[in-house]
Write a protein that holds these residues in place. Structure first.
Motif, mmCIF file in Angstrom:
data_model
loop_
_atom_site.group_PDB
_atom_site.id
_atom_site.type_symbol
_atom_site.label_atom_id
_atom_site.label_comp_id
_atom_site.label_asym_id
_atom_site.label_seq_id
_atom_site.Cartn_x
_atom_site.Cartn_y
_atom_site.Cartn_z
ATOM 1 N N VAL A 109 0.834 -1.203 0.000
ATOM 2 C CA VAL A 109 0.000 0.000 0.000
ATOM 3 C C VAL A 109 0.867 1.251 0.000
ATOM 4 O O VAL A 109 0.618 2.213 -0.746
ATOM 5 N N GLU B 227 2.699 1.752 -3.354
ATOM 6 C CA GLU B 227 1.771 2.323 -4.328
ATOM 7 C C GLU B 227 1.527 3.807 -4.041
ATOM 8 O O GLU B 227 1.528 4.637 -4.964
ATOM 9 N N TYR B 228 1.301 4.133 -2.782
ATOM 10 C CA TYR B 228 1.006 5.524 -2.413
ATOM 11 C C TYR B 228 2.135 6.457 -2.818
ATOM 12 O O TYR B 228 1.902 7.482 -3.475
#
Length: 230
Positions: free
Chosen positions: A83, A86-87
């Motif tokens: 996560v 990706e962020y």
């Protein structure tokens, strides 16, 4: 007696040299990052102005955005936190202020991802066609998988960027090879403090203010004659 820790460190160093080598087959030589336009407009016209331009982008863009994001993505890869990878990859993409800069970022990220996958890094697979693939995030993946010290990895990443900019300057201005080495020698004295600053930034301090770079890159899209793709 064989020092196993030294051996591991030496292998990691060689891996870092592999990642920073101009021979790395990712096509970085095809991009100038807006430099071609500023040379065409005589904003940069000699060794002194080339040093000012490259040093300015290094301080206000690379070490203000790339370095802190690199650190966060490296940590996310270590923690297997998809996560956060990706962020921060999306965040990085959002800081590229022109179509060409976004395309350059994506192309280099996908190219190094394909290479790393072929070299046995399975985690690179998804980034070979990822819309927010970028060189910083995938370079960080390689550094993580190859046990390269995070600070040395940052130095390697910054050095590769500097070498590519100087190589473009040598072709465009043109500068001689010795002139290019003088620029690199001057940059070497600045890089440690720039990186040190970038490594201290909090999340809400990450960002850049390089309007000249943004305008040059956007204008390059319609430049009549071009050697470089950005």
């Amino acid at each position: 007696m064989l020092d196993m820790h030294s051996d591991i460190s030496n292998v990691a160093l060689l891996r870092l040299l592999q990642l920073t080598s101009p021979a790395l087959p990712v096509g970085a030589y095809a991009y100038s990052g807006g430099l071609e336009y500023v040379v065409a407009k005589s904003w940069v016209c000699d060794e002194t102005s080339a040093l000012e331009w490259i040093g300015g982008v290094l301080e206000n863009s690379v070490c203000q955005v790339d370095v802190p994001i690199f650190l966060r993505v490296f940590t996310a890869w270590k923690q297997q936190d998809a996560v956060q990878v990706e962020y921060w990859s999306r965040y990085y993409h959002a800081t590229r202020e022109s179509f060409e800069l976004q395309s350059e970022s994506r192309h280099l990220g996908q190219a190094i991802a394909r290479l790393l996958f072929d070299l046995g890094i399975a985690e690179a697979a998804a980034w070979r066609q990822h819309s927010y693939s970028n060189f910083a995030s995938v370079f960080a993946l390689a550094a993580c998988c190859w046990n390269i010290n995070i600070k040395l990895a940052v130095y390697g990443y910054v050095w590769a960027w500097c070498e590519n900019q100087v190589a473009a300057s040598i072709k465009l201005i043109p500068l001689g090879q010795t002139g290019g080495q003088r620029i690199l020698s001057r940059l070497i004295t600045k890089i440690p403090s720039f990186i040190a600053h970038g490594m201290t930034l909090d999340d809400d301090q990450i960002g850049l203010l390089c309007p000249g770079l943004a305008m040059a890159s956007a204008a390059h899209e319609t430049q009549y004659t071009r050697l470089f793709r950005s």
